[in-house]
Enzyme design. Structure first.
Site, short mmCIF file in Angstrom:
data_model
loop_
_atom_site.label_atom_id
_atom_site.label_comp_id
_atom_site.label_asym_id
_atom_site.label_seq_id
_atom_site.Cartn_x
_atom_site.Cartn_y
_atom_site.Cartn_z
N HIS A 47 58.08 70.55 33.64
CA HIS A 47 59.53 70.48 33.84
C HIS A 47 60.04 71.82 34.35
CE1 HIS A 47 63.61 69.11 33.39
NE2 HIS A 47 63.90 70.09 32.53
N CYS A 71 63.52 67.60 39.00
CA CYS A 71 63.95 68.87 38.40
C CYS A 71 63.55 70.06 39.25
CB CYS A 71 63.37 69.00 36.98
SG CYS A 71 61.57 68.86 36.89
#
Length: 350
Positions: free
Chosen positions: A292, A29
């Site tokens: 994330h 990510c």
């Protein structure tokens, strides 16, 4: 015939041009967020979509730049809702083994590696001007690329000996400015900038060697921006070490979407009427090892803001761009304040 980014996108006959998700290959990510932000810098997009990078490419280390250009084209063609960045990830992983692992990495470190890699693959040497950066000086030879033209700025450190009051200036180039966060609860981007550019005193083990005094002395150091880049990237230093443990600062940092004023931190020789607007944000939630990354990007044609969460894309209102998870901020200048040519025109002339 030369077309602008907007012209090219309109000719693609697609409502999804520049709105393509990226598949997560397993903890990638950080890469996806950086790619979406770089694809939101109009001159960089135009440079790669027009194929100008092919003429500047160095065969010995151009694999990464070629893969980057192919991925950027896939992201702007709008043919698919989502594409895989696997080729670019694999090629870059060969050059930087850390990123070949399917483990979470720091987006800021990845960004610097990508910019360095693209610069090395696309750089051109010129004897027309001297390099003033002590770190990269090569006599009278200057190495420029689309990366240095768009992202590289220069700081000037004024160092004053507190004994004899002699002042010397030390230049240093940058592509990302890492800003300290002066509060644990709430502050503004201007507060972070003020903290970075405030005068500091060097004492004890940090003393400088004064050539006039002939010995080490305490010194006052103050930085100013002597050359501001067209796109300036701020890294908000949310991670800090406490003993042997790293902790994250969840400070809510207020940053403007437009009219960012850098004039208080620029050299008097630098014209101070440049106006910067936010074009992209990298967000980080959670902790460094198991967090994330997502991105907020302003579409260069529609001017709408979108949230990019790997393969998922969502249109968001301007009010949602402000978040306490912001980690990297990308600001673009509406016009250069220094009288220099368009970077893309400069590439064509060389």
């Amino acid at each position: 015939m030369k077309y602008s980014c907007k012209d090219r996108v309109e000719r693609m006959n697609s409502q999804r041009a520049g709105l393509t998700g990226l598949r997560n290959l397993g903890n990638t990510c950080y890469m996806n967020a950086i790619m979406q932000c770089l694809c939101s810098v109009p001159p960089l997009v135009e440079y790669f979509l027009s194929g100008q990078h092919k003429a500047a490419l160095h065969k010995e280390n151009g694999e990464s730049a070629t893969a980057f250009g192919c991925l950027m084209s896939d992201m702007w063609l709008g043919e698919f809702d989502c594409v895989s960045p696997e080729v670019f990830h694999s090629v870059l992983g060969k050059r930087y083994p850390t990123f070949s692992k399917r483990t979470q990495q720091d987006a800021q470190e990845f960004l610097i590696c990508v910019l360095n890699e693209l610069h090395e693959a696309l750089k051109k040497s010129s004897n027309r001007r001297c390099v003033t950066d002590a770190k990269v000086s090569r006599g009278s030879v200057s190495e420029t690329s689309i990366i240095t033209q768009l992202f590289e700025g220069q700081l000037s450190y004024s160092i004053t000996c507190l004994e004899c009051r002699t002042t010397t200036d030390r230049p240093e180039s940058f592509t990302v400015l890492s800003l300290p966060i002066p509060s644990r609860s709430r502050c503004s981007l201007q507060d972070c900038l003020k903290c970075f550019f405030q005068q500091d005193t060097l004492t004890w083990n940090n003393q400088i060697h004064c050539s006039w005094c002939g010995t080490k002395q305490d010194a006052a150091v103050k930085a100013t921006i002597s050359k501001a880049p067209q796109t300036i990237i701020f890294h908000l230093k949310r991670f800090e070490w406490q003993g042997k443990q790293e902790r994250k600062l969840s400070t809510d940092i207020c940053y403007p979407l437009s009219s960012l004023d850098l004039s208080p931190y620029t050299s008097p020789l630098f014209c101070q009427d440049a106006e910067y607007s936010l074009c992209a944000v990298v967000n980080h939630s959670g902790f460094l090892d198991d967090g994330h990354y997502t991105a907020f990007c302003k579409h260069s044609v529609t001017k709408n803001w979108y949230s990019f969460d790997d393969a998922q894309i969502t249109k968001i209102p301007n009010s949602s761009v402000q978040t306490d998870t912001a980690y990297l901020l990308f600001y673009t200048c509406k016009a250069f304040s220094a009288p220099i040519k368009n970077p893309l025109a400069m590439e064509n002339e060389q």
